[in-house]
Motif scaffolding. Structure first.
Motif, PDB file in Angstrom:
ATOM      1  N   THR A 140      62.330  51.469 -85.009  1.00 57.20           N
ATOM      2  CA  THR A 140      63.401  51.124 -85.732  1.00 57.20           C
ATOM      3  C   THR A 140      64.413  50.222 -85.440  1.00 57.20           C
ATOM      4  O   THR A 140      65.070  49.519 -85.839  1.00 57.20           O
ATOM      5  N   THR A 141      64.556  50.515 -83.812  1.00 59.58           N
ATOM      6  CA  THR A 141      65.584  49.669 -83.096  1.00 59.58           C
ATOM      7  C   THR A 141      64.882  49.516 -81.678  1.00 59.58           C
ATOM      8  O   THR A 141      64.090  50.333 -81.341  1.00 59.58           O
ATOM      9  N   ALA A 145      60.573  41.530 -86.651  1.00 55.99           N
ATOM     10  CA  ALA A 145      61.741  42.801 -86.486  1.00 55.99           C
ATOM     11  C   ALA A 145      61.408  43.866 -87.827  1.00 55.99           C
ATOM     12  O   ALA A 145      61.309  43.381 -88.847  1.00 55.99           O
ATOM     13  N   TRP A 146      61.675  44.952 -87.440  1.00 52.59           N
ATOM     14  CA  TRP A 146      61.385  45.924 -88.422  1.00 52.59           C
ATOM     15  C   TRP A 146      62.787  46.000 -89.377  1.00 52.59           C
ATOM     16  O   TRP A 146      63.644  45.853 -88.896  1.00 52.59           O
ATOM     17  N   THR A 147      62.585  46.199 -90.733  1.00 56.97           N
ATOM     18  CA  THR A 147      63.718  46.272 -91.671  1.00 56.97           C
ATOM     19  C   THR A 147      63.226  47.272 -92.529  1.00 56.97           C
ATOM     20  O   THR A 147      62.034  47.777 -92.728  1.00 56.97           O
ATOM     21  N   THR A 148      64.236  47.689 -93.307  1.00 54.85           N
ATOM     22  CA  THR A 148      63.968  48.657 -94.413  1.00 54.85           C
ATOM     23  C   THR A 148      62.860  48.281 -95.374  1.00 54.85           C
ATOM     24  O   THR A 148      62.173  49.058 -96.081  1.00 54.85           O
ATOM     25  N   ASP A 149      62.730  46.869 -95.504  1.00 57.60           N
ATOM     26  CA  ASP A 149      61.729  46.295 -96.612  1.00 57.60           C
ATOM     27  C   ASP A 149      60.341  46.866 -96.118  1.00 57.60           C
ATOM     28  O   ASP A 149      59.424  46.462 -96.882  1.00 57.60           O
ATOM     29  N   LYS A 150      60.037  47.247 -94.904  1.00 57.44           N
ATOM     30  CA  LYS A 150      58.769  47.545 -94.447  1.00 57.44           C
ATOM     31  C   LYS A 150      58.422  48.900 -94.828  1.00 57.44           C
ATOM     32  O   LYS A 150      57.244  49.399 -94.773  1.00 57.44           O
ATOM     33  N   ARG A 201      61.503  55.309 -98.992  1.00 50.24           N
ATOM     34  CA  ARG A 201      62.730  54.746 -99.489  1.00 50.24           C
ATOM     35  C   ARG A 201      63.434  56.006-100.370  1.00 50.24           C
ATOM     36  O   ARG A 201      64.778  56.146-100.099  1.00 50.24           O
ATOM     37  N   TRP A 255      58.067  43.359 -81.308  1.00 51.70           N
ATOM     38  CA  TRP A 255      59.202  43.521 -81.852  1.00 51.70           C
ATOM     39  C   TRP A 255      59.421  42.294 -82.652  1.00 51.70           C
ATOM     40  O   TRP A 255      60.481  42.243 -83.381  1.00 51.70           O
ATOM     41  N   TYR A 256      58.105  41.640 -83.120  1.00 53.40           N
ATOM     42  CA  TYR A 256      58.352  40.622 -83.944  1.00 53.40           C
ATOM     43  C   TYR A 256      57.173  40.830 -84.763  1.00 53.40           C
ATOM     44  O   TYR A 256      56.045  40.944 -84.285  1.00 53.40           O
TER      45      TYR A 256
END
Length: 113
Positions: A60-61, A96-101, A107, A93-94
């Motif tokens: 996540t980060t 990049a993770w976002t909450t869309d994933k 959710r 890292w590419y």
């Protein structure tokens, strides 16, 4: 993880990858309490005829302190898939993770719209 000399058909490989994904659903992110599959952290699973498996995942980060813990849990989970003779976890890292994933389940569980 066992040795195997069998040649897998494309259908069998897809079935094995599905079971690998199911095993990865048992790996829970300790901070969020949700599995790494529903969090959208698994980007790709490569399964070779030899049983060698590469799991490409993100966190996540970038500075996430859980990388070692999650990697260890992934190796444990792969013991549940007998066709996997060796597992390697590659952090990417590419993109990049976002909450869309995240899955709809993740959710809802985390209260994200």
């Amino acid at each position: 993880m066992s040795e195997t000399n069998q040649a897998w058909s494309p259908e069998e490989i897809e079935s094995i990858k599905e079971r690998i994904l199911m095993a990865l659903e048992t790996v829970i992110d300790p901070e969020l309490g949700i599995d790494i599959v529903n969090l959208g952290l698994i980007y790709e699973i490569e399964f070779e005829q030899t049983g060698e498996t590469v799991i490409k995942m993100t966190l996540t980060t970038m500075g996430c302190p859980l990388a070692d813990i999650l990697t260890e849990q992934i190796h444990e989970a792969m013991k549940e898939v007998p066709e996997v003779t060796k597992a390697e976890v590659k952090l990417v890292w590419y993109p990049a993770w976002t909450t869309d994933k995240m899955s709809r389940y993740a959710r809802i569980a985390l209260g994200i719209r």
